[in-house]
Scaffold this active site. Structure first.
Site, PDB file in Angstrom:
ATOM      1  N   ASP A  56      -0.826  -3.937  -9.048  1.00 33.79           N
ATOM      2  CA  ASP A  56      -1.800  -3.341  -8.132  1.00 33.79           C
ATOM      3  C   ASP A  56      -1.383  -3.695  -6.700  1.00 33.79           C
ATOM      4  O   ASP A  56      -1.330  -4.871  -6.339  1.00 33.79           O
ATOM      5  CB  ASP A  56      -3.203  -3.899  -8.450  1.00 33.79           C
ATOM      6  CG  ASP A  56      -4.260  -3.356  -7.508  1.00 33.79           C
ATOM      7  OD1 ASP A  56      -4.320  -2.127  -7.369  1.00 33.79           O
ATOM      8  OD2 ASP A  56      -5.005  -4.145  -6.920  1.00 33.79           O
ATOM      9  N   THR A  89      -3.285   2.349  -3.291  1.00 30.88           N
ATOM     10  CA  THR A  89      -2.935   1.305  -2.314  1.00 30.88           C
ATOM     11  C   THR A  89      -1.417   1.198  -2.135  1.00 30.88           C
ATOM     12  O   THR A  89      -0.938   0.970  -1.028  1.00 30.88           O
ATOM     13  CB  THR A  89      -3.484  -0.061  -2.767  1.00 30.88           C
ATOM     14  OG1 THR A  89      -3.159  -0.249  -4.132  1.00 30.88           O
ATOM     15  CG2 THR A  89      -4.978  -0.116  -2.605  1.00 30.88           C
ATOM     16  N   THR A  90      -0.657   1.370  -3.221  1.00 34.21           N
ATOM     17  CA  THR A  90       0.805   1.250  -3.135  1.00 34.21           C
ATOM     18  C   THR A  90       1.382   2.413  -2.341  1.00 34.21           C
ATOM     19  O   THR A  90       2.202   2.221  -1.438  1.00 34.21           O
ATOM     20  CB  THR A  90       1.422   1.219  -4.543  1.00 34.21           C
ATOM     21  OG1 THR A  90       0.756   0.213  -5.312  1.00 34.21           O
ATOM     22  CG2 THR A  90       2.893   0.901  -4.497  1.00 34.21           C
ATOM     23  N   ASP A 421     -10.057   0.076 -10.402  1.00 30.11           N
ATOM     24  CA  ASP A 421      -9.436   1.255  -9.774  1.00 30.11           C
ATOM     25  C   ASP A 421      -9.923   2.536 -10.440  1.00 30.11           C
ATOM     26  O   ASP A 421     -10.231   3.521  -9.771  1.00 30.11           O
ATOM     27  CB  ASP A 421      -7.904   1.169  -9.875  1.00 30.11           C
ATOM     28  CG  ASP A 421      -7.324   0.183  -8.867  1.00 30.11           C
ATOM     29  OD1 ASP A 421      -8.122  -0.466  -8.165  1.00 30.11           O
ATOM     30  OD2 ASP A 421      -6.094   0.051  -8.785  1.00 30.11           O
TER      31      ASP A 421
END
Length: 569
Positions: A56, A89-90, A421
């Site tokens: 994550d 997020t990545t 998520d």
């Protein structure tokens, strides 16, 4: 370099930009390999040897102690995306770093940073408008399958990927169970964020709903397989056990009357005199009376709680043996040392309130029956190594608990992050009613569109918008590389399909805008039909956040690091 007027180091111009871009790229490279359904995990070991295994993006960056100020902007960016959307997020960090790298190259080629910033802003505006106009699929009444597909897409890169069918349904059911009518402020927020679908709902005058994730409680218990995780719909599980063996293991409603729960944030121990209070006793017999009165004060408190109708008592503080005796005699379940946050959630779920003191305005002690929560039954259940209290049929606002089962602590923590998520994605889709195809489809479509759009610009921003278009391809390229596929060939095929779809007059080619990568077989497919979808708001926000972060760092042309002045006269 040292500066004669400044007590510190000063770096200016290109040196600063190179340093900032290098730091940002270093951060992005850490998370790059964890992108996508076949991304790899990272093992983080802290200074005392605790291990964290995750892929994550936000968790990885949060765990790194990043000192470089520009790199810290990317860490904050990932945290912001995690709070606002919950997923993506990545990718947001990778796009921001790529925009920075290309922006820096443009500066080296003699284009002023101000031109780059205005070009990036123009490209962002055009990209968001294109997504809302062409890519967004509005679903008036979202079908269950689209929600499940969105949850699966979010989970595909996580530890739950193998059991995505099971956990996707679990996530969808959990979010739907906490459905509440949205207030006017909530609806205004959706319209500010979501665009088209929110506008449509506002025009038709349909009632909107909100899904507060704070009402979903996730409990982790060791043991059994992850597929034995379960959802307590309309119920609540609290990690506590009966305080004494003599208490009943379950209580349920009688004669149609619900079970009443008292939630306390105070000690139920023998009353003691306050610190510094001195009592001078002349008659030794009075000492016994003082002790007796100390016991009676607590006894009266407990009697008031029981008389109010409580059949379950939960407290965040201690309960001593003297007090437990009264609860056992009354046939009441009592649990001590409960988590305060859990009690607040339970109070919301059961329609009660957490009581911190029994004092009333007149200085007497009383227990208000309105503070009691209501439910159908409370049962102590053995889970893993210990016991938990399950509360069924809560009568307040929606609340649910997901009990996660797994082999060890690392696995449970990663399952919790993956599920969080997925819950965020389902919530966003339910609230905004919009989705876009995933698997690099949106980025490839935007890249082709912005390339064409750049040719309509007559100023030097044209070059910047072309670079922005190329930068977006970093997502499909990274996905392909992580899947051990030929990135150059796959991305070229993907771009040619999107170009054909955008330039063709044939209405049959309109579906080509949904083409994305199939990373398992290394081919191109229609990702909307394949069920690889994500909330439109996730894509729009990640583009906005990434562009803003890149602009923030590109603006910097001077860095002054002051020396430590401590100890100097």
């Amino acid at each position: 370099m040292m500066h004669q007027f400044i007590n510190g180091q000063r770096e200016t111009g290109q040196d600063v930009r190179i340093g900032n871009v290098t730091a940002a790229l270093a951060v992005a490279n850490i998370v790059k390999t964890s992108l996508g359904p076949v991304g790899l995990d990272k093992m983080l070991v802290d200074d005392i040897g605790d291990v964290l295994i995750t892929n994550d993006g936000a968790t990885i960056l949060k765990s790194l102690e990043v000192e470089h100020p520009a790199a810290r902007v990317l860490v904050d960016l990932a945290n912001l995306q995690d709070q606002e959307v919950g997923d993506g997020t990545t990718s947001v960090v990778i796009i921001a770093a790529e925009l920075l790298r290309r922006g820096n190259d443009l500066v080296k080629n003699g284009i002023h940073p101000t031109t780059i910033i205005s070009g990036y802003r123009a490209a962002l505006k055009a990209a968001v408008a294109y997504i809302k106009r062409e890519m967004v699929v509005n679903i008036a009444e979202l079908g269950e399958e689209h929600l499940v597909n969105a949850a699966k897409t979010s989970m595909s890169s996580k530890i739950l990927g193998k059991e995505e069918d099971f956990f996707a349904k679990l996530a969808v059911n959990a979010v739907k169970s906490v459905k509440m009518t949205a207030t006017a402020a909530d609806v205004a927020g959706y319209e500010a964020m979501g665009g088209t679908a929110a506008d449509a709902a506002a025009k038709t005058g349909k009632e909107r709903y909100k899904y507060p994730l704070s009402a979903i409680h996730i409990l982790k218990a060791h043991g059994k397989s992850s597929l034995e995780s379960h959802l307590i719909d309309g119920g609540f599980a609290i990690n506590a056990m009966r305080a004494a063996q003599g208490m009943p293991t379950f209580v349920e409603s009688q004669d149609g009357k619900p079970v009443k729960i008292a939630m306390l944030d105070m000690n139920l121990q023998r009353h003691r005199m306050g610190m510094g209070v001195q009592i001078i006793v002349k008659d030794p017999a009075e000492i016994e009376n003082i002790k007796k009165r100390e016991m009676d004060i607590t006894k009266e408190r407990i009697r008031k709680i029981i008389d109010a109708g409580a059949r379950v008592v939960l407290t965040t503080k201690g309960v001593d043996d003297l007090c437990l005796k009264y609860f056992v005699e009354a046939g009441i379940i009592c649990a001590r040392r409960c988590n305060r946050e859990d009690l607040k959630r339970l109070a919301k779920a059961s329609g009660g309130r957490v009581v911190t003191t029994m004092a009333d305005m007149e200085g007497n002690e009383a227990f208000d029956a309105d503070c009691l929560g209501s439910c159908d039954s409370v049962r102590e259940v053995r889970i893993g190594d210990g016991e938990m209290l399950y509360v069924y049929g809560c009568k307040g606002h929606g609340a649910s608990t997901i009990v996660l089962r797994g082999a060890n602590e690392y696995m449970l923590d990663e399952m919790d992050r993956a599920l969080h998520d997925a819950l965020c994605v389902v919530k966003r889709m339910l609230e905004s009613n919009t989705l876009v195809p995933g698997g690099g489809a949106a980025e490839a479509a935007l890249s082709v569109y912005l390339d064409d759009y750049a040719h309509t610009i007559q100023t030097r921003e044209q070059l910047v918008i072309q670079e922005y278009a190329d930068a977006l391809l970093v997502i499909p390229k990274t996905l392909s590389v992580n899947a051990a596929k030929d990135a150059s060939e796959l991305v070229a095929k993907l771009r040619s399909m999107h170009a054909k779809g955008q330039h063709s007059e044939d209405p049959n080619d309109d579906e080509l805008k949904f083409m994305g990568l199939d990373l398992v077989n290394g081919t191109i497919r229609n990702n909307l039909l394949a069920g690889v979808v994500e909330p439109a708001i996730s894509k729009i926000k990640s583009l906005r956040f990434a562009t803003e972060a890149a602009i923030t760092i590109l603006r910097i042309d001077d860095r002054i690091t002051l020396n430590d002045t401590k100890g100097l006269a």
